[in-house]
Design a protein around this motif. Structure first.
Motif, short mmCIF file in Angstrom:
data_model
loop_
_atom_site.label_atom_id
_atom_site.label_comp_id
_atom_site.label_asym_id
_atom_site.label_seq_id
_atom_site.Cartn_x
_atom_site.Cartn_y
_atom_site.Cartn_z
N PHE A 30 27.31 -2.32 11.88
CA PHE A 30 28.43 -2.56 12.79
C PHE A 30 29.18 -1.24 12.99
O PHE A 30 29.63 -0.63 12.03
N PRO A 55 32.40 0.33 14.48
CA PRO A 55 33.71 -0.05 15.03
C PRO A 55 34.02 0.61 16.36
O PRO A 55 34.52 -0.04 17.29
N ILE A 73 34.57 -1.49 19.86
CA ILE A 73 35.78 -1.46 20.70
C ILE A 73 35.42 -1.06 22.13
O ILE A 73 35.85 -1.68 23.09
N ARG A 74 34.58 -0.04 22.22
CA ARG A 74 34.20 0.46 23.54
C ARG A 74 33.44 -0.60 24.34
O ARG A 74 33.65 -0.78 25.54
N LYS A 101 33.62 -3.78 23.93
CA LYS A 101 34.37 -5.05 23.95
C LYS A 101 33.58 -6.16 23.25
O LYS A 101 33.47 -7.28 23.72
N GLN A 102 33.07 -5.83 22.08
CA GLN A 102 32.22 -6.76 21.32
C GLN A 102 33.02 -7.94 20.77
O GLN A 102 34.07 -7.76 20.15
N THR A 103 32.52 -9.13 21.02
CA THR A 103 33.17 -10.31 20.45
C THR A 103 32.21 -11.12 19.57
O THR A 103 32.64 -11.96 18.79
N ILE A 107 30.00 -10.41 14.83
CA ILE A 107 30.87 -9.84 13.80
C ILE A 107 30.79 -10.68 12.52
O ILE A 107 30.85 -10.15 11.41
N GLY A 108 30.61 -11.98 12.69
CA GLY A 108 30.56 -12.88 11.53
C GLY A 108 29.42 -12.57 10.58
O GLY A 108 29.59 -12.58 9.36
N THR A 155 27.96 -9.72 10.13
CA THR A 155 28.30 -8.49 9.41
C THR A 155 29.26 -8.79 8.27
O THR A 155 29.09 -8.30 7.15
N MET A 156 30.27 -9.60 8.57
CA MET A 156 31.24 -9.94 7.53
C MET A 156 30.55 -10.63 6.35
O MET A 156 30.78 -10.30 5.19
#
Lengths: 115, 252
Positions: B207, B209, B213-214, B216-218, B221-222, B224-225
């Motif tokens: 991932f 960051p 951000i660039r 606009k990733q939504t 993420i889960g 990766t967490m």
């Protein structure tokens, strides 16, 4: 719906509730997008109430942060609890987000940037 | 409020014990006991701090249940209440256990070599996931898992369960089976569902960051967490129908 408070013509505060997760991430995205559409370049997200942040919650901020920065503004997080900072840290996001200690520091940051 | 399901009922213990609250509690208990239930669950989830008034209320409820021939069980007991019951030598006089999660769920408390395990079955609905998460939270509190580690585990639970809900094609009423098993200095979480194959270990944890951000990733993420918050993760497809995800985390 999240509570909001207009600070100036360019700055608005959005107050989160106890959790930002699958149940309300879309509302956060909508609130942020609405603020951007209304011309607020600086959006402060006050997380004083926030106890639980899921990936959907993170995504709701990341998905619109770029636009604020492209418009010369920013999204600022403040009053972030340690456990929420920990989650942002797990994603290596702390260095890439603007995070202020409290709302007063966040407002000062926006004022200084907006002159 | 009480839940009427298969002859068991749940009543919430009020935090503030003013006259109205006490009357309300016993009024509700009386109504419940008239239904001649097999078991009455007394929900103590709001009692972070228990007073003598709460102990008296629980004792009186126990007496009323005994008199009506109904079993009574205290559920979601927090440390504050547990400590007071132990200090007063009353702990063994009450039955204390885990809650039922939803209709059709069968949480059990079982012994393992090194401690207690939590087994839940919950619906693949957001209400089912949130309710099960609350039970898992209580379990971690009772185990004494340190705060940050417990929070990590709760995040992992939520992310895995919502990923199953999102990707497995299960209906809102299909069940997800969950087991949490402490073993020495680690805890193992096992999720099983009968949905479409979905391997959470297949995603990359690279991932970025700045890129997120660039761009606009939504999404994504889960996973990766999950992968960053646990020490081990394994996925197996068992036969034609079962997905099993096992995650381990050190709790020392």
């Amino acid at each position: 719906m999240f509570k909001t408070e207009k600070i100036s013509e360019t700055t608005i505060v959005i107050y989160t509730s106890k959790s930002l997760d699958n149940s309300n991430a879309h509302e956060m995205t909508a609130a942020l997008s609405e603020a951007q559409e209304a011309g607020y370049r600086y959006i402060i997200i006050d997380m004083r109430e926030l106890e639980f942040l899921s990936s959907a919650g993170v995504g709701s901020i990341l998905g619109v942060l770029g636009r604020s920065r492209e418009d010369g503004g920013d999204i600022i997080l403040c009053n972030v609890r340690d456990r929420i900072l920990h989650i942002l840290g797990v994603l290596d996001l702390c260095d890439f987000l603007t995070i202020k200690q409290d709302e007063s520091a966040a407002r000062e940051f926006c004022l200084a940037k907006d002159v | 409020m009480h839940i009427d399901t298969n002859r068991w009922y749940k009543i919430l213990v009020p935090v503030d014990l003013d006259e109205g609250a006490i009357e309300g509690f016993f009024g509700e208990l009386e109504v419940v006991l008239e239904e001649r239930p097999d078991e009455v669950l007394i929900d103590c989830s709001h009692l972070d701090h228990a007073t003598s008034g709460h102990i008296n209320l629980l004792w009186e409820a126990q007496t009323k249940c005994d008199g009506a021939g109904a079993a009574m069980r205290l559920v979601s007991v927090r440390y504050g209440l547990e400590r007071v019951l132990r200090v007063l030598d009353l702990y063994d006089l009450f039955t204390i256990g885990y809650d039922r999660v939803e209709v059709g769920t069968q949480p059990r408390q079982g012994s393992t070599e090194s401690g207690i395990s939590l087994e839940l079955e919950f619906k693949a609905s957001m209400a089912g996931i949130n309710d099960a998460l609350s039970r898992f939270h209580d379990f971690l509190v009772r185990l004494g898992v340190p705060g940050t580690t417990a929070f990590d585990l709760e995040i992992v639970f939520y992310e895995v369960a919502t990923n199953i809900r999102r990707h497995s094609g299960l209906s809102e009423t299909d069940l997800i089976a969950f087991t949490a098993t402490p073993e020495n200095d680690k805890i193992s979480l096992r999720f099983a569902d009968s949905g479409e194959p979905f391997d959470p270990t297949s995603a990359s944890i690279d991932f970025d960051p700045r890129k997120a951000i660039r761009s606009k990733q939504t999404n994504g993420i889960g996973l990766t967490m999950i992968q960053r918050l646990v020490d081990g993760i394994r996925y197996r497809r068992v036969g034609e129908r079962l997905n099993v995800v096992t995650l381990t985390k050190c709790v020392r």
